[in-house]
Design an enzyme around this catalytic site. Structure first.
Site, PDB file in Angstrom:
ATOM      1  N   CYS A 110      -1.842   1.997   0.431  1.00  0.00           N
ATOM      2  CA  CYS A 110      -3.277   2.178   0.247  1.00  0.00           C
ATOM      3  C   CYS A 110      -4.050   1.171   1.097  1.00  0.00           C
ATOM      4  O   CYS A 110      -5.028   1.522   1.762  1.00  0.00           O
ATOM      5  CB  CYS A 110      -3.645   2.025  -1.227  1.00  0.00           C
ATOM      6  SG  CYS A 110      -5.403   2.305  -1.579  1.00  0.00           S
ATOM      7  N   CYS A 126      -2.603   3.280  -9.653  1.00  0.00           N
ATOM      8  CA  CYS A 126      -3.894   3.843 -10.041  1.00  0.00           C
ATOM      9  C   CYS A 126      -3.852   5.351 -10.253  1.00  0.00           C
ATOM     10  O   CYS A 126      -4.612   5.886 -11.054  1.00  0.00           O
ATOM     11  CB  CYS A 126      -4.963   3.470  -9.019  1.00  0.00           C
ATOM     12  SG  CYS A 126      -4.746   4.212  -7.385  1.00  0.00           S
TER      13      CYS A 126
END
Length: 363
Positions: free
Chosen positions: A101, A200
């Site tokens: 990410c 997440c």
């Protein structure tokens, strides 16, 4: 300087944005909407990038007095992070989605958009420091002052060019308590907001369940190092090297000692388990090298293979060449649970030298 502040909705990014604005930069806040579900809600302290997080970020930007926007990067996030995560597990590897990410979203997609819009730098709430201490004054990445919160490991893949255009205002903060205290002083409503944790896009924390739902079942055998069948599983993607629990073993080891996953082979659908000593290695091989400083064989370094693991003394054995793409590193003391797909980060003291992706251990 014109700065784009990535605001997750948490206390770290809010204080970072406030500090950047206070330093005299022309700051614009942006919240990256990464979930494909437009109605995603926050569950406890798990996950991030939910509807509530976007609103928290908006309120923080209003308090700081900076413009604020929400950018939909959910397609990029799904293609570059979630799909990579699934593909790596399907191949028997153990990826770190936070590394991907940071590499592909926060310091690739976001920085690319910021550049097109005329911004000079991106600001985030990561715990790390950038200094002009590299060769010729190039940007160098360092650990944060607070070793417990240090995130240089997950940032190392960004490389020196992205580092030169990044601001990490929290890098020299004493600890998280100091960040929260500053947020209270600035009257930012997120000062008491819990930290997000876990992956997440798996807000319930059930990684194995997420993998099974996404990749389906592919039943196979759990075997010992001699090939004897000890149990069965529903998919190799539910296992990683070093795992001890949930092995699906139908009988204990004859010597009564615990057993661990020592190899995952998706091709044969076999998970190999064995004694703990089989997990240890002193030799690492890695690909996809990203360097902040040129490496040479024989260079003394510190090597870290987990985000919250300890760095161990090591030596660079060989660097990638035209005929050999591998970085090889010899550890002065053995480490356990090295798995293909993990990120290897090399340090000189608190300074990041390089990052690479581990292949299967060799010894």
């Amino acid at each position: 300087m014109k700065v784009l502040a990535a605001m997750s909705g948490g206390v770290d990014s809010a204080v970072a944005a406030a500090r950047a604005a206070e330093a005299g930069h022309e700051v614009v806040g942006v919240h990256m909407a990464l979930s494909t579900s437009r109605e995603a809600r926050r569950t406890g302290s798990r996950g991030c990038c939910t509807v509530e997080d976007a609103e928290d970020a908006r309120r923080a930007a209003e308090r700081i007095g900076i413009p604020f926007y929400v950018w939909d990067l959910s397609a990029d996030f799904h293609d570059l992070v979630v799909e990579d995560f699934l593909a790596e597990y399907a191949a028997g590897r153990t990826p770190n989605p936070c590394v991907r990410c940071n590499e592909r979203i926060k310091f690739a997609s976001l920085l690319e958009r910021a550049t097109l819009l005329g911004f000079d730098a991106v600001c985030t709430g990561h715990y790390a420091s950038v200094r002009a201490e590299g060769p010729g004054g190039a940007a160098s990445l360092h650990r944060s002052r607070d070793a417990r919160k240090d995130q240089s490991y997950v940032l190392a893949v960004m490389g020196p060019e992205a580092a030169a255009r990044s601001l990490f205002p929290l890098g020299e903060m004493e600890d998280k308590a100091a960040v929260r205290a500053e947020a209270r002083e600035r009257r930012l409503g997120v000062s008491t907001k819990p930290d997000s944790y876990d992956i997440c896009f798996i807000p319930d924390g059930d990684t194995r369940g997420f993998l099974e739902r996404s990749l389906g079942e592919a039943p196979g055998e759990v075997v010992d190092t001699e090939g004897a069948v000890l149990g069965h599983h529903r998919g190799t993607h539910g296992f990683t090297v070093g795992q001890r629990k949930g092995l699906g073993v139908e009988r204990p080891a004859e010597d009564g000692r615990p057993r661990y996953v020592v190899d995952v082979d998706p091709a044969s659908r076999r998970v190999v388990i064995g004694a703990s000593e089989l997990l240890s290695t002193t030799e690492l091989e890695a690909t996809d090298l990203v360097t902040f400083e040129e490496l040479e064989p024989g260079r003394a370094v510190s090597a870290q293979i987990r985000a919250h693991g300890e760095a161990v003394p090591a030596q660079v054995s060989s660097i990638p060449s035209e005929g050999d793409p591998l970085l090889r590193v010899h550890l002065e003391q053995p480490v356990r649970g090295v798995a293909a797909g993990q990120t290897l980060v090399l340090y000189d003291g608190d300074r990041v030298l390089a990052a690479a992706t581990l292949e299967r251990r060799t010894a």
